[in-house]
Design an enzyme around this catalytic site. Structure first.
Site, PDB file in Angstrom:
ATOM      1  N   SER A   1       2.977  -2.266  -5.615  1.00  0.00           N
ATOM      2  CA  SER A   1       2.073  -1.759  -4.618  1.00  0.00           C
ATOM      3  C   SER A   1       0.619  -2.178  -4.810  1.00  0.00           C
ATOM      4  O   SER A   1      -0.154  -2.202  -3.862  1.00  0.00           O
ATOM      5  CB  SER A   1       2.146  -0.235  -4.575  1.00  0.00           C
ATOM      6  OG  SER A   1       1.650   0.333  -5.786  1.00  0.00           O
TER       7      SER A   1
ATOM      8  N   LYS B   1      -7.952   0.589  -7.303  1.00  0.00           N
ATOM      9  CA  LYS B   1      -6.882   0.857  -6.332  1.00  0.00           C
ATOM     10  C   LYS B   1      -7.187   2.150  -5.572  1.00  0.00           C
ATOM     11  O   LYS B   1      -7.620   3.142  -6.182  1.00  0.00           O
ATOM     12  CB  LYS B   1      -5.567   0.992  -7.115  1.00  0.00           C
ATOM     13  CG  LYS B   1      -4.304   1.061  -6.271  1.00  0.00           C
ATOM     14  CD  LYS B   1      -3.072   1.173  -7.186  1.00  0.00           C
ATOM     15  CE  LYS B   1      -1.770   1.026  -6.431  1.00  0.00           C
ATOM     16  NZ  LYS B   1      -0.584   1.117  -7.323  1.00  0.00           N
TER      17      LYS B   1
ATOM     18  N   SER C   1       4.145  -1.586 -10.213  1.00  0.00           N
ATOM     19  CA  SER C   1       3.047  -1.900  -9.293  1.00  0.00           C
ATOM     20  C   SER C   1       1.806  -2.526  -9.901  1.00  0.00           C
ATOM     21  O   SER C   1       0.929  -2.986  -9.175  1.00  0.00           O
ATOM     22  CB  SER C   1       2.636  -0.650  -8.524  1.00  0.00           C
ATOM     23  OG  SER C   1       3.611  -0.377  -7.550  1.00  0.00           O
TER      24      SER C   1
HETATM   25  N1  GLN Z   1       7.940  -1.292  -6.128  1.00  0.00           N
HETATM   26  C1  GLN Z   1       8.207   0.004  -6.684  1.00  0.00           C
HETATM   27  C2  GLN Z   1       8.467   0.995  -5.584  1.00  0.00           C
HETATM   28  O1  GLN Z   1       8.421   0.628  -4.460  1.00  0.00           O
HETATM   29  C3  GLN Z   1       7.111   0.404  -7.610  1.00  0.00           C
HETATM   30  C4  GLN Z   1       5.983   1.154  -7.032  1.00  0.00           C
HETATM   31  C5  GLN Z   1       4.926   1.500  -8.017  1.00  0.00           C
HETATM   32  O2  GLN Z   1       4.982   1.118  -9.173  1.00  0.00           O
HETATM   33  N2  GLN Z   1       3.962   2.293  -7.567  1.00  0.00           N
HETATM   34  O3  GLN Z   1       8.717   2.132  -5.836  1.00  0.00           O
END
Ligand code: GLN
Length: 509
Positions: free
Chosen positions: A160, A85, A184
């Site tokens: 994400s 990532k 994410s």
């Molecule tokens: N979807 C969550 C957010 O928008 C999680 C993001 C993540 O785990 N980096 O904050």
């Protein structure tokens, strides 16, 4: 997919490691096959922000030289390619966090996770797409365009870490690395039919990862099956003096647990708050069937109430933006990153304002405003303070539940992959999709997503979440691997439709 005579891209990571060790295939040959696959399907999927073919081949050649010299392999995954990532510092390659703010920035050092991958002989193919600074659930907030879901190119791969998950589902890499602050790793795994585990908070070093919300951020493995994920987990986990929140404890034996894949006598708690109204019927169906498979295999299934989980969304969307807004304060256009409007005559404040205005996307700005507000004098106790109290209650619910059961289970998300654009204009709808994954981050417990089949409604993958106590990561793998065996989902991504292949690209299977 078109033919792949040597069966490289569809093989498991552990199988590829074995072939390299016994000299059946070289890491170079394997790395080339994945680079070709990437070239062929990237125009359709866009999982990668940077492909680092040249260095990958140098790393592969080094592993091949060791094998040829009869030296022992650095790990069971030596020579196996991996995608990372684009939130992890990797010296020599741009690390953008999918933001214009860091466009072109090349870190001078490696994150601990990247260093451990290299030390274990893995071959880094490149950096994968994400929502900007990991804020989102669809990859649509990436400044470099969204990633598409290999199961249906009109749909998001989740976020994400949608890039890492899509790369796996599209057979562009056998392994990937993600981060999970609120889901994410798990939610993209659920939406792409892959496996993703958020280790116990502190289980994997955060050193060299671009920070989102530091008390929640956790790096973890992504793969297409439980055993591969476990093998990757042990490569990256373990104490690191460079991260003050890193746990100085032995890494749970996740490899043995994934191998055992046995739930006989285990007590499995179904969280009553995570399901029901607002959940897609197909998601509920896959979840119920998975629980039934585990019960038939000898697990004791108990319904468990965790009333505070209903507050997780509110608590997370106060704590996360508060920490995020402080972490993002360092992008002030003075030290590194984008700098706009500096003609020598303007004030530092105006350069900062213009740079941050140009460098950050809309979702990030929304969260910075929210977080700054929640932390401001006069509101701190009402918002940030209350959220921290809710966090304590959530941790207590987990503690009480784990007195009664070995693991908790739930769906990973209320729906399957949604359409691109569907939730972009409705941030609350986007946030609500994180309902099931947030409690584990707030309490720091281990949690993973494993394929639970395809929704009878739309044929798209559905994930099954397993949560275990702090340092009980092995239980996550034990249950996940058992489900994989019982549901026959070890090779789940092979069910995904054939992807369009670029004109001159040579597709492997
Ligand atoms: N979807 C969550 C957010 O928008 C999680 C993001 C993540 O785990 N980096 O904050």
């Amino acid at each position: 997919m078109s033919s792949d005579s040597s069966g490289i891209c569809t093989a498991t990571a552990l199988e590829l490691g074995r072939r390299i060790r016994i000299g059946e295939q070289t890491s170079t040959e394997i790395t080339r096959a994945f680079l070709e696959r990437i070239e062929a399907v990237e125009p359709a999927v866009h999982a990668f922000l940077a492909v680092d073919g040249e260095r990958a081949l140098v790393q592969a050649a080094a592993v091949d030289a060791r094998v040829a010299a009869g030296e022992p392999p650095a790990s069971p995954l030596a020579g196996v390619p991996i995608a990372v990532k684009d939130l992890f510092c990797y010296a020599g390659l741009p690390t953008t966090a999918a933001s214009k703010m860091l466009e072109g920035w090349i870190p001078p050092y490696n994150s601990t996770v990247v260093q451990r991958l290299l030390d274990a002989g893995l071959v880094i193919l490149g950096k994968t797409n994400l929502d900007e600074f990991a804020t989102g659930s669809s990859t649509e907030s990436s400044a470099y365009g969204p990633t598409r879901n290999p199961w249906d190119l009109e749909r998001v791969p989740g976020g994400s870490g949608g890039g890492s998950a899509a790369a796996l589902a599209a057979f562009e890499a056998p392994l990937a690395i993600g981060t999970d602050t609120g889901g994410s790793i798990r939610q993209p795994a659920s939406m792409t039919g892959t496996v993703g585990v958020k280790p116990t908070y502190g289980g994997v070093s955060r050193f060299g990862i671009i920070a989102m919300a530091s008390s929640l951020d956790q790096a973890g493995p992504c793969a297409r099956n439980a055993a591969d994920a476990a093998a990757l987990h042990v490569v990256i986990a373990g104490h690191d003096a460079a991260d003050s929140t890193s746990l100085d404890e032995p890494v749970p034996d996740v490899v043995a647990a994934a191998g055992a894949a046995d739930v006989t006598g285990m007590r499995i708690g179904v969280v009553s708050q995570l399901g029901g109204e607002g959940y897609a019927a197909g998601v509920e169906r896959c979840f119920t069937e998975s629980v039934e498979l585990l019960r038939q295999a000898g697990a004791e299934v108990i319904e468990v109430s965790c009333p505070s989980f209903a507050q997780a969304l509110a608590a997370y969307y106060l704590i996360m933006p508060s920490e995020l807004s402080s972490n993002l304060a360092r992008y002030d256009a003075m030290r590194y990153g984008l700098r706009v409007g500096d003609d020598g005559s303007t004030s530092a404040e105006s350069v900062m304002r213009r740079s941050r205005g140009a460098g950050f996307g809309a979702e990030l700005k929304r969260r910075i405003v929210l977080g700054t507000y929640a932390l401001s004098a006069g509101y701190y106790d009402a918002y940030y303070g209350s959220a921290q109290k809710m966090r304590t209650l959530i941790a207590r619910d987990f503690a009480a539940a784990f007195d009664r059961v070995d693991v908790l289970v739930s769906p990973v998300a209320p729906t399957t992959a949604f359409r691109l654009g569907e939730r972009v204009g409705d941030p609350l709808a986007m946030y609500k999709g994180d309902l099931c994954t947030l409690p584990a981050n707030l309490a720091g417990v281990a949690a993973g997503s494993f394929p639970a089949g395809r929704s009878p409604e739309d044929g798209l993958p559905v994930g099954f979440q397993v949560m275990a106590p702090v340092l009980g990561d092995d239980r996550v793998y034990r249950v996940g691997a058992a489900l994989e065996r019982l549901a026959g989902t070890a090779d789940f991504c092979r069910q995904a439709p054939v992807l369009p292949v670029a004109e001159n690209g040579e597709a492997s299977k």
